[in-house]
Design a protein around this motif. Structure first.
Motif, PDB file in Angstrom:
ATOM      1  N   GLY A 227       5.556  -2.660  35.614  1.00  0.00           N
ATOM      2  CA  GLY A 227       4.490  -1.312  35.691  1.00  0.00           C
ATOM      3  C   GLY A 227       4.125  -1.686  33.718  1.00  0.00           C
ATOM      4  N   ALA A 228       4.354  -3.063  33.628  1.00  0.00           N
ATOM      5  CA  ALA A 228       4.526  -3.308  31.767  1.00  0.00           C
ATOM      6  C   ALA A 228       3.383  -4.065  31.868  1.00  0.00           C
ATOM      7  CB  ALA A 228       5.584  -3.987  31.460  1.00  0.00           C
ATOM      8  N   ARG A 229       2.793  -3.654  30.393  1.00  0.00           N
ATOM      9  CA  ARG A 229       1.987  -4.558  29.774  1.00  0.00           C
ATOM     10  C   ARG A 229       1.904  -5.635  28.756  1.00  0.00           C
ATOM     11  NH1 ARG A 229      -2.962  -3.273  30.853  1.00  0.00           N
ATOM     12  NH2 ARG A 229      -3.619  -5.215  30.397  1.00  0.00           N
ATOM     13  N   ALA A 230       1.630  -6.563  28.400  1.00  0.00           N
ATOM     14  CA  ALA A 230       2.076  -7.626  26.792  1.00  0.00           C
ATOM     15  C   ALA A 230       0.893  -8.247  26.457  1.00  0.00           C
ATOM     16  CB  ALA A 230       2.740  -8.268  27.972  1.00  0.00           C
ATOM     17  N   THR A 231       0.952  -8.292  25.165  1.00  0.00           N
ATOM     18  CA  THR A 231      -0.294  -9.487  24.492  1.00  0.00           C
ATOM     19  C   THR A 231       0.526 -10.094  23.672  1.00  0.00           C
ATOM     20  OG1 THR A 231      -2.638  -8.626  23.468  1.00  0.00           O
ATOM     21  CG2 THR A 231      -0.880  -7.593  22.972  1.00  0.00           C
ATOM     22  N   LEU A 232      -0.179 -11.160  23.353  1.00  0.00           N
ATOM     23  CA  LEU A 232       0.002 -11.686  21.691  1.00  0.00           C
ATOM     24  C   LEU A 232      -0.699 -11.069  20.578  1.00  0.00           C
ATOM     25  CD1 LEU A 232       1.925 -14.931  21.859  1.00  0.00           C
ATOM     26  CD2 LEU A 232      -0.890 -15.608  22.377  1.00  0.00           C
ATOM     27  N   LEU A 233       0.182 -11.315  19.703  1.00  0.00           N
ATOM     28  CA  LEU A 233      -0.199 -11.269  18.503  1.00  0.00           C
ATOM     29  C   LEU A 233      -0.129 -12.548  17.570  1.00  0.00           C
ATOM     30  CD1 LEU A 233       1.702  -7.674  17.481  1.00  0.00           C
ATOM     31  CD2 LEU A 233      -0.552  -8.294  18.709  1.00  0.00           C
ATOM     32  N   LEU A 234      -1.535 -12.768  16.817  1.00  0.00           N
ATOM     33  CA  LEU A 234      -1.642 -14.048  15.804  1.00  0.00           C
ATOM     34  C   LEU A 234      -1.304 -13.682  14.200  1.00  0.00           C
ATOM     35  CD1 LEU A 234      -4.392 -15.699  17.490  1.00  0.00           C
ATOM     36  CD2 LEU A 234      -1.662 -17.181  17.779  1.00  0.00           C
ATOM     37  N   PRO A 235      -1.074 -14.715  14.031  1.00  0.00           N
ATOM     38  CA  PRO A 235      -0.747 -14.020  12.306  1.00  0.00           C
ATOM     39  C   PRO A 235      -2.186 -13.822  11.458  1.00  0.00           C
ATOM     40  CG  PRO A 235       1.094 -15.627  12.310  1.00  0.00           C
ATOM     41  CD  PRO A 235       0.423 -15.114  13.118  1.00  0.00           C
ATOM     42  N   ALA A 236      -2.089 -12.902  10.938  1.00  0.00           N
ATOM     43  CA  ALA A 236      -3.989 -12.865  10.117  1.00  0.00           C
ATOM     44  C   ALA A 236      -4.114 -14.051   9.479  1.00  0.00           C
ATOM     45  CB  ALA A 236      -3.892 -11.814   9.479  1.00  0.00           C
ATOM     46  N   GLU A 237      -3.495 -14.575   8.393  1.00  0.00           N
ATOM     47  CA  GLU A 237      -3.951 -16.210   7.868  1.00  0.00           C
ATOM     48  C   GLU A 237      -4.500 -17.726   9.264  1.00  0.00           C
ATOM     49  OE1 GLU A 237       0.450 -16.201   8.040  1.00  0.00           O
ATOM     50  OE2 GLU A 237      -1.187 -14.575   7.857  1.00  0.00           O
ATOM     51  N   ILE A 238      -3.184 -17.702  10.443  1.00  0.00           N
ATOM     52  CA  ILE A 238      -3.504 -18.419  11.430  1.00  0.00           C
ATOM     53  C   ILE A 238      -4.746 -18.102  12.323  1.00  0.00           C
ATOM     54  CG2 ILE A 238      -2.469 -19.721  13.123  1.00  0.00           C
ATOM     55  CD1 ILE A 238      -1.465 -20.367  10.528  1.00  0.00           C
ATOM     56  N   GLY A 257      -3.259  -2.826  13.629  1.00  0.00           N
ATOM     57  CA  GLY A 257      -2.244  -1.793  12.704  1.00  0.00           C
ATOM     58  C   GLY A 257      -2.574  -2.298  11.465  1.00  0.00           C
ATOM     59  N   SER A 258      -1.938  -2.816  10.326  1.00  0.00           N
ATOM     60  CA  SER A 258      -2.065  -2.780   9.231  1.00  0.00           C
ATOM     61  C   SER A 258      -3.246  -4.622   8.630  1.00  0.00           C
ATOM     62  CB  SER A 258      -1.002  -3.037   8.099  1.00  0.00           C
ATOM     63  OG  SER A 258       0.023  -4.174   8.940  1.00  0.00           O
ATOM     64  N   GLY A 259      -3.112  -4.827   9.547  1.00  0.00           N
ATOM     65  CA  GLY A 259      -4.188  -6.359   9.461  1.00  0.00           C
ATOM     66  C   GLY A 259      -3.111  -7.250   8.826  1.00  0.00           C
ATOM     67  N   ASP A 260      -1.566  -7.104   9.558  1.00  0.00           N
ATOM     68  CA  ASP A 260      -1.009  -8.777   9.463  1.00  0.00           C
ATOM     69  C   ASP A 260      -1.072  -9.833  10.865  1.00  0.00           C
ATOM     70  OD1 ASP A 260       0.017  -7.477   7.016  1.00  0.00           O
ATOM     71  OD2 ASP A 260       1.510  -6.899   7.313  1.00  0.00           O
ATOM     72  N   TYR A 261      -1.640  -8.819  11.730  1.00  0.00           N
ATOM     73  CA  TYR A 261      -2.509  -9.477  12.454  1.00  0.00           C
ATOM     74  C   TYR A 261      -3.038  -9.315  13.650  1.00  0.00           C
ATOM     75  CZ  TYR A 261       3.340 -10.645  12.705  1.00  0.00           C
ATOM     76  OH  TYR A 261       4.420 -11.647  12.526  1.00  0.00           O
ATOM     77  N   TYR A 262      -3.731 -10.133  14.529  1.00  0.00           N
ATOM     78  CA  TYR A 262      -4.289  -9.954  15.559  1.00  0.00           C
ATOM     79  C   TYR A 262      -4.312 -10.568  16.504  1.00  0.00           C
ATOM     80  CZ  TYR A 262      -8.027 -11.548  11.581  1.00  0.00           C
ATOM     81  OH  TYR A 262      -8.847 -10.918  10.525  1.00  0.00           O
ATOM     82  N   VAL A 263      -4.987  -9.540  17.191  1.00  0.00           N
ATOM     83  CA  VAL A 263      -4.520  -9.601  18.951  1.00  0.00           C
ATOM     84  C   VAL A 263      -4.920 -10.517  19.608  1.00  0.00           C
ATOM     85  CG1 VAL A 263      -6.451  -7.766  19.382  1.00  0.00           C
ATOM     86  CG2 VAL A 263      -4.533  -7.957  21.465  1.00  0.00           C
ATOM     87  N   ASP A 264      -4.455 -11.613  20.800  1.00  0.00           N
ATOM     88  CA  ASP A 264      -5.846 -12.392  21.192  1.00  0.00           C
ATOM     89  C   ASP A 264      -5.026 -12.334  22.772  1.00  0.00           C
ATOM     90  OD1 ASP A 264      -7.132 -14.125  21.986  1.00  0.00           O
ATOM     91  OD2 ASP A 264      -5.238 -16.330  21.094  1.00  0.00           O
ATOM     92  N   GLY A 265      -5.183 -11.578  23.543  1.00  0.00           N
ATOM     93  CA  GLY A 265      -5.182 -11.212  25.308  1.00  0.00           C
ATOM     94  C   GLY A 265      -6.116 -10.878  25.464  1.00  0.00           C
ATOM     95  N   PRO A 266      -5.020  -9.863  26.762  1.00  0.00           N
ATOM     96  CA  PRO A 266      -6.039  -9.533  27.480  1.00  0.00           C
ATOM     97  C   PRO A 266      -7.211  -8.415  26.871  1.00  0.00           C
ATOM     98  CG  PRO A 266      -3.625  -9.708  28.651  1.00  0.00           C
ATOM     99  CD  PRO A 266      -3.904 -10.304  27.574  1.00  0.00           C
TER     100      PRO A 266
END
Length: 744
Positions: A227-238, A257-266
């Motif tokens: 019953g959990a969920r998951a996603t992937l965070l990419l570093p912003a510069e990448i 969040g603070s913009g250090d990461y981009y969400v890349d997932g569902p």
């Protein structure tokens, strides 16, 4: 010594129970605080265990998906049709030029697409996956099955993973960030199709097969299993340097969040995952807890290395799981602890208060010792005592007085006539108390038990400060004690008979030397068996005469107390009512011995057992029906026990399992897989059993086993079963032969 001289303070006073009460209060508070600390620690341990489970499940989902990608890539790379088509495509592209080639390359591209369409459809559908083929050391894109219109671009400089495969000739797997997609990639080399050592033969890599996926399969697995969920965070510069802006917008790759990461997932919408991402400031912690809406959540993260050359920090895989149940359990335990402390404190306070009343102390105050001693002598005196005023109004009475005359006053009204004083006796009484002298006489008073009785009474006047009589002490002595004792005993017997008559069990007694005659039987035997107590006591051998003929021999044998273990017996048989109808009863009996250990008396209870017998019959029928169902099905059913140390031991199986495997139940029961199976098969089934326990739910798989009945292929389902403590204790298995399934 002057009687009016005050005593020393040490002799006059003694402490009450205030200090003890305060110590008890402090003790319960400390115990409550300690219990709270223990509950908090156990809660933290449960949270850590839940976090470890979430991380382990995430790791398992990720590794299993990567292994699946590598397996599919290897299958495609070894396919002869794929190798032949890619070999021709490379030559055609070199001949026609223009990056992706001309019409001939397009024809080969269509042939390759048709060849891999079945597996591509199964692979890509709904799983956020990609499948593509590259040519030559420059990794020229020849066919993207997920995007067939895009081809001809060189990827070796952008994709380090492809370059490594062409250089080493070995498959590779890792996480990459491309211009369009980011995800986990598995790349396998495709060798030339003409083995034999000829020039340009099978020792040359002509192309690569790439199979990739995003985090969607991991998210789906976590949602189904925990019953959990998951996603992937990419570093912003990448994300900004590698993924095209229009693709970031189209695929909703946005900063969190603070913009250090981009969400890349569902797509993340509401719930715990969105709340977890909003709270991020910089790198996500390994574990954290938070509230979202009305639920509590647990979040974990793990780094994912990026194979991009420009990578300066890893991506992060973030998973969240609801833990509202753990918080609810912790709050319930805290509430129970607080309630227990409060109840314990109140009960202790009540006990101390009752102790103060029994000791004639005053609750939580300092009292005079002499006063306490007088109060104790007055209350503990076995003689009824009463204090009245000069008009006969009651002021004080002790426990003996209340036991003799009841809680109410012995007389109603005021005056000496109401106390039985009249005539010459009243005149003598009035003269004596007027002079301050004692009076002795005999009065007939109403007692609590046995009606009115004669009491010898002594009245002692007590003077006030002026020396005049102000109070009267009354001392009573019961001269009808034996008669009253008999009345009390009769009342007790009546209460006992009433209690036994209301009991569902018939109580009986008989002497050990006269087992054919009852000494006593409770009156409720009339309602249960239909016999009167007098008829049974007067009639010899009533029990043997009322036994059902089919049960008489066994009941008589069990009724012989010389063979009872522990001087007790429990027997079930039928008795006949006066109308001849049988009644099932359970007979509990105990042998009582005298001081020298000789049998003296048997005390027993007969309990109506009709409902118990009916329930046992239904249970036996239910068990028979269950066994017939299990034995009648065609599927092979077996049960495996889980022992400490990871040991698996077979417990039982059905007839279908015995026929299909060639293993008899006697041979299977109590044996481990290593004892009855070949080493390879034993290792395989133990591995599946462990996988079932780790999953914590039913798993299904296909397997091939070497058994005494021969080698066979099976479609097996394993289901873990927990015991009362919540630990896995059994594994239930159902196996269907694949040949049988195909026929069906």
């Amino acid at each position: 010594m002057d009687e009016h001289k005050p005593r020393a303070s040490a002799d006059r006073q003694r402490p009450g129970l205030r200090a003890i009460w305060l110590l008890v209060l402090l003790g319960w508070l400390l115990l409550g605080a300690l219990g709270g600390v223990i509950i908090e620690r156990e809660f933290a341990t449960e949270i850590d265990g839940r976090a470890d489970r979430l991380l382990d499940t995430t790791e398992y989902a990720l590794s299993s998906r990567q292994a699946e990608l590598a397996r599919i890539a290897r299958i495609l790379a070894l396919d002869e049709r794929v190798r032949e088509t890619l070999s021709q495509a490379r030559a055609m592209v070199e001949l026609e030029g223009s990056g992706g080639g001309g019409e001939g390359a397009a024809r080969l591209r269509r042939e390759l697409a048709r060849a891999v369409t079945p597996i591509a459809t199964e692979l890509i559908h709904g799983q956020d996956r990609v499948l593509q083929f590259h040519l030559g050391p420059e990794a020229v894109s020849f066919l993207r099955v997920h995007a067939p219109d895009r081809f001809g671009d060189e990827l070796a400089g952008l994709r380090p993973l492809l370059g490594d495969v062409y250089r080493t000739g070995q498959g590779a797997i890792g996480f990459e960030v491309g211009r369009v997609f980011s995800g986990f990639r598995a790349v396998q080399p495709v060798w030339a199709p003409n083995p034999g050592g000829a020039s340009g033969g099978s020792d040359r890599v002509i192309a690569t097969v790439e199979v990739g996926t995003g985090v969607t399969p991991v998210d789906s697995y976590l949602e189904e299993s925990l019953g959990a969920r998951a996603t992937l965070l990419l570093p912003a510069e990448i994300a900004e340097e590698n993924i095209w802006a229009e693709m970031r917008e189209r695929r909703r790759i946005a900063p969190v969040g603070s913009g250090d990461y981009y969400v890349d997932g569902p797509k993340v919408e509401g719930g715990g995952l969105a709340a977890a991402l909003r709270q991020l400031e910089g790198d996500p912690p390994t574990q954290w807890r938070f509230s979202a809406g009305k639920e509590e959540w647990l979040a974990v993260s793990r780094p994912v290395p990026i194979l991009t050359q420009e990578s300066r920090s890893p991506a992060q895989l973030v998973a969240v799981e609801p833990i509202t149940d753990l918080y609810a359990a912790m709050r319930a335990r805290m509430a129970a602890l607080v309630a227990a402390v409060i109840v314990a404190f109140l009960l202790t306070s009540l006990a101390l208060w009752l102790l103060s009343r029994w000791q004639r102390t005053r609750w939580m105050v300092v009292i005079d010792r002499a006063e306490a001693e007088r109060d104790a002598l007055f209350e503990l005196s076995p003689q009824p005592l009463e204090l009245t005023d000069m008009q006969g109004r009651p002021l004080l009475a002790n426990d003996a007085f209340r036991r003799s005359f009841g809680a109410a006053d012995p007389v109603d009204g005021v005056g000496w006539l109401a106390r039985g004083l009249e005539g010459l006796q009243l005149e003598a009484f009035e003269r004596a108390i007027a002079r301050g002298e004692r009076w002795n006489g005999a009065l007939r008073l109403p007692a609590l038990q046995g009606g009115s009785g004669w009491f010898r009474v002594q009245v002692v006047p007590i003077a006030d400060e002026t020396g005049r009589p102000a109070r009267l002490w009354w001392f009573f002595h019961d001269v009808d004690r034996e008669r009253r004792a008999a009345a009390v005993a009769q009342a007790e017997r009546d209460r006992l008979d009433a209690f036994l008559a209301a009991s569902p069990a018939v109580i009986y007694t008989f002497r050990a030397d006269r087992p054919d005659r009852l000494e006593y039987v409770s009156a409720n035997i009339r309602e249960i068996l239909g016999y009167t107590p007098d008829a049974l006591i007067d009639g010899p051998d009533w029990w043997e005469q009322t036994l059902h003929p089919d049960d008489r021999e066994r009941a008589l044998e069990e009724g012989d107390f010389t063979h009872w273990q522990g001087d007790r017996k429990r027997s079930r048989y039928r008795l006949l009512r006066p109308d001849g109808s049988p009644l099932w009863v359970t007979d509990h009996a105990r042998l009582l011995r005298d001081a020298e250990g000789r049998p003296e008396r048997i005390v027993g209870a007969l309990i109506d057992s009709r409902e118990t017998v009916m329930l046992e019959a239904r249970l036996a029928e239910s068990e028979r029906l269950y066994r017939s169902v299990v034995e009648g099905v065609e599927e092979a059913i077996f049960v495996v026990g889980v022992e400490p140390g990871g040991v698996f031991r077979f417990i039982t199986s059905n007839l279908a399992h015995e026929h299909a495997t060639g293993l008899s139940r006697e041979q299977l029961a109590g044996a481990t897989p290593d004892e009855i199976l070949p080493p390879a098969s034993a290792a395989h089934v133990k591995r599946q059993y462990r996988a079932c326990l780790e999953a914590g739910q039913a798993i299904r798989y296909q397997e091939t086993l070497d058994l005494p009945a021969g080698q066979g292929q099976w479609y097996t389902t394993l289901t873990p079963i927990r015991d009362e403590s919540g630990e896995f204790a059994l594994i239930a298995g159902v196996a269907v032969g694949l040949e049988d399934e195909r026929k069906a």
